[in-house]
Design a protein around this motif. Structure first.
Motif, PDB file in Angstrom:
ATOM      1  N   LYS A  71       0.808  -1.215   0.000  1.00  0.00           N
ATOM      2  CA  LYS A  71       0.000   0.000   0.000  1.00  0.00           C
ATOM      3  C   LYS A  71       0.843   1.268   0.000  1.00  0.00           C
ATOM      4  CE  LYS A  71      -3.842   2.157   2.259  1.00  0.00           C
ATOM      5  NZ  LYS A  71      -4.965   2.015   3.121  1.00  0.00           N
ATOM      6  N   ARG A  72       0.422   2.211  -0.813  1.00  0.00           N
ATOM      7  CA  ARG A  72       1.110   3.502  -0.906  1.00  0.00           C
ATOM      8  C   ARG A  72       0.083   4.616  -0.726  1.00  0.00           C
ATOM      9  NH1 ARG A  72       0.678   1.302  -5.801  1.00  0.00           N
ATOM     10  NH2 ARG A  72       2.687   0.311  -5.682  1.00  0.00           N
ATOM     11  N   SER A  73       0.591   5.783  -0.342  1.00  0.00           N
ATOM     12  CA  SER A  73      -0.261   6.942  -0.109  1.00  0.00           C
ATOM     13  C   SER A  73       0.379   8.169  -0.761  1.00  0.00           C
ATOM     14  CB  SER A  73      -0.421   7.154   1.395  1.00  0.00           C
ATOM     15  OG  SER A  73      -1.117   8.340   1.651  1.00  0.00           O
ATOM     16  N   ILE A  74      -0.431   8.958  -1.440  1.00  0.00           N
ATOM     17  CA  ILE A  74       0.021  10.185  -2.081  1.00  0.00           C
ATOM     18  C   ILE A  74      -0.930  11.298  -1.637  1.00  0.00           C
ATOM     19  CG2 ILE A  74       0.470  11.348  -4.268  1.00  0.00           C
ATOM     20  CD1 ILE A  74       0.783   8.452  -5.466  1.00  0.00           C
ATOM     21  N   LYS A  75      -0.394  12.318  -0.972  1.00  0.00           N
ATOM     22  CA  LYS A  75      -1.229  13.392  -0.424  1.00  0.00           C
ATOM     23  C   LYS A  75      -1.206  14.665  -1.256  1.00  0.00           C
ATOM     24  CE  LYS A  75      -2.406  11.199   3.342  1.00  0.00           C
ATOM     25  NZ  LYS A  75      -3.496  10.308   3.171  1.00  0.00           N
ATOM     26  N   GLN A  76      -0.084  14.915  -1.957  1.00  0.00           N
ATOM     27  CA  GLN A  76      -0.007  16.104  -2.798  1.00  0.00           C
ATOM     28  C   GLN A  76       0.991  15.865  -3.918  1.00  0.00           C
ATOM     29  OE1 GLN A  76       3.085  18.971  -0.488  1.00  0.00           O
ATOM     30  NE2 GLN A  76       0.974  19.253   0.062  1.00  0.00           N
ATOM     31  N   ILE A  77       0.769  16.594  -5.001  1.00  0.00           N
ATOM     32  CA  ILE A  77       1.684  16.534  -6.133  1.00  0.00           C
ATOM     33  C   ILE A  77       2.119  17.961  -6.451  1.00  0.00           C
ATOM     34  CG2 ILE A  77       0.675  14.440  -7.089  1.00  0.00           C
ATOM     35  CD1 ILE A  77      -0.774  16.122  -9.159  1.00  0.00           C
ATOM     36  N   LYS A  78       3.231  18.083  -7.171  1.00  0.00           N
ATOM     37  CA  LYS A  78       3.697  19.385  -7.644  1.00  0.00           C
ATOM     38  C   LYS A  78       3.642  19.369  -9.162  1.00  0.00           C
ATOM     39  CE  LYS A  78       6.940  20.579  -3.986  1.00  0.00           C
ATOM     40  NZ  LYS A  78       8.354  20.863  -3.684  1.00  0.00           N
ATOM     41  N   ILE A  79       2.925  20.336  -9.702  1.00  0.00           N
ATOM     42  CA  ILE A  79       2.828  20.497 -11.153  1.00  0.00           C
ATOM     43  C   ILE A  79       3.605  21.758 -11.498  1.00  0.00           C
ATOM     44  CG2 ILE A  79       1.295  20.762 -13.130  1.00  0.00           C
ATOM     45  CD1 ILE A  79      -0.931  19.534 -11.350  1.00  0.00           C
ATOM     46  N   ASP A  80       4.744  21.596 -12.141  1.00  0.00           N
ATOM     47  CA  ASP A  80       5.641  22.713 -12.449  1.00  0.00           C
ATOM     48  C   ASP A  80       5.928  23.553 -11.207  1.00  0.00           C
ATOM     49  OD1 ASP A  80       5.868  21.970 -15.121  1.00  0.00           O
ATOM     50  OD2 ASP A  80       4.139  23.175 -15.716  1.00  0.00           O
ATOM     51  N   GLY A  81       6.141  22.878 -10.068  1.00  0.00           N
ATOM     52  CA  GLY A  81       6.495  23.552  -8.825  1.00  0.00           C
ATOM     53  C   GLY A  81       5.326  24.020  -7.987  1.00  0.00           C
ATOM     54  N   ILE A  82       4.101  23.942  -8.492  1.00  0.00           N
ATOM     55  CA  ILE A  82       2.909  24.389  -7.755  1.00  0.00           C
ATOM     56  C   ILE A  82       2.278  23.178  -7.065  1.00  0.00           C
ATOM     57  CG2 ILE A  82       0.615  25.424  -7.954  1.00  0.00           C
ATOM     58  CD1 ILE A  82       1.705  26.891 -10.468  1.00  0.00           C
ATOM     59  N   VAL A  83       2.085  23.281  -5.752  1.00  0.00           N
ATOM     60  CA  VAL A  83       1.551  22.182  -4.953  1.00  0.00           C
ATOM     61  C   VAL A  83       0.040  22.062  -5.142  1.00  0.00           C
ATOM     62  CG1 VAL A  83       1.248  21.307  -2.603  1.00  0.00           C
ATOM     63  CG2 VAL A  83       3.397  22.403  -3.259  1.00  0.00           C
ATOM     64  N   VAL A  84      -0.413  20.822  -5.360  1.00  0.00           N
ATOM     65  CA  VAL A  84      -1.842  20.524  -5.493  1.00  0.00           C
ATOM     66  C   VAL A  84      -2.160  19.382  -4.536  1.00  0.00           C
ATOM     67  CG1 VAL A  84      -3.654  19.707  -7.054  1.00  0.00           C
ATOM     68  CG2 VAL A  84      -1.847  21.193  -7.929  1.00  0.00           C
ATOM     69  N   ASP A  85      -3.130  19.590  -3.640  1.00  0.00           N
ATOM     70  CA  ASP A  85      -3.544  18.535  -2.723  1.00  0.00           C
ATOM     71  C   ASP A  85      -4.367  17.496  -3.473  1.00  0.00           C
ATOM     72  OD1 ASP A  85      -2.326  19.684  -0.496  1.00  0.00           O
ATOM     73  OD2 ASP A  85      -4.067  20.948  -0.086  1.00  0.00           O
ATOM     74  N   VAL A  86      -4.091  16.219  -3.170  1.00  0.00           N
ATOM     75  CA  VAL A  86      -4.773  15.122  -3.851  1.00  0.00           C
ATOM     76  C   VAL A  86      -5.138  14.047  -2.838  1.00  0.00           C
ATOM     77  CG1 VAL A  86      -3.560  15.520  -6.038  1.00  0.00           C
ATOM     78  CG2 VAL A  86      -2.609  13.908  -4.391  1.00  0.00           C
ATOM     79  N   ASN A  87      -5.955  13.107  -3.273  1.00  0.00           N
ATOM     80  CA  ASN A  87      -6.269  11.903  -2.512  1.00  0.00           C
ATOM     81  C   ASN A  87      -5.841  10.713  -3.358  1.00  0.00           C
ATOM     82  OD1 ASN A  87      -7.600  13.195  -0.295  1.00  0.00           O
ATOM     83  ND2 ASN A  87      -9.318  13.557  -1.672  1.00  0.00           N
ATOM     84  N   SER A  88      -5.389   9.663  -2.699  1.00  0.00           N
ATOM     85  CA  SER A  88      -4.983   8.480  -3.444  1.00  0.00           C
ATOM     86  C   SER A  88      -5.742   7.260  -2.946  1.00  0.00           C
ATOM     87  CB  SER A  88      -3.473   8.258  -3.315  1.00  0.00           C
ATOM     88  OG  SER A  88      -3.114   8.037  -1.969  1.00  0.00           O
TER      89      SER A  88
END
Length: 136
Positions: A71-88
């Protein structure tokens, strides 16, 4: 008559340039279960062999890492340096795949489609890894 050719040439050139701009992601085609419709998915594979699939139909990302099956968890991603909160959410039948969803789907999908670099921290229990995808 010469004006007509200039207009046609300009239209052709702009279509060609727009297609080139959209060609930053690789394409994968698949048929629906009933075989009536062809679906197009966009993906990128990074140097570590991880795959990131842009699913425009369900409006999500799918992160695939075949060497880490727990199991893995991803809480946020960076798109061209801009942080975006996500759910996985890991897929139950495909443990190497994780669905990544976001609140403002249309806006984030547009940013992803035009992105040059996508980064995210993946948590495997207490172990953390950074995955980076360069989109040229």
């Amino acid at each position: 008559m010469m004006h007509f050719y200039k207009v046609v040439a300009t239209l052709f050139l702009s279509l060609f340039i727009s297609q080139t701009a959209l060609a930053k992601w690789d394409e994968e085609r698949d048929m629906t279960a009933n075989g009536k419709e062809e679906l197009v998915y966009y993906y990128k594979i990074n140097e570590q062999g991880q795959k990131l699939v842009l699913d425009k139909y369900v409006k999500r990302l799918i992160f695939i890492r075949p060497d880490k099956l727990y199991k893995r968890s991803i809480k946020q991603i960076k798109i061209d340096g801009i942080v975006v909160d996500v759910n996985s959410d890991p897929f139950s039948h495909y443990p190497e795949q994780t669905a990544i969803v976001f609140d403002n789907k249309d806006e984030v999908l547009k940013k992803l489609f035009l992105a040059k670099k996508i980064e995210f921290n993946v948590l495997y229990g207490r172990e953390e890894a950074v995955s980076t995808f360069q989109i040229k």
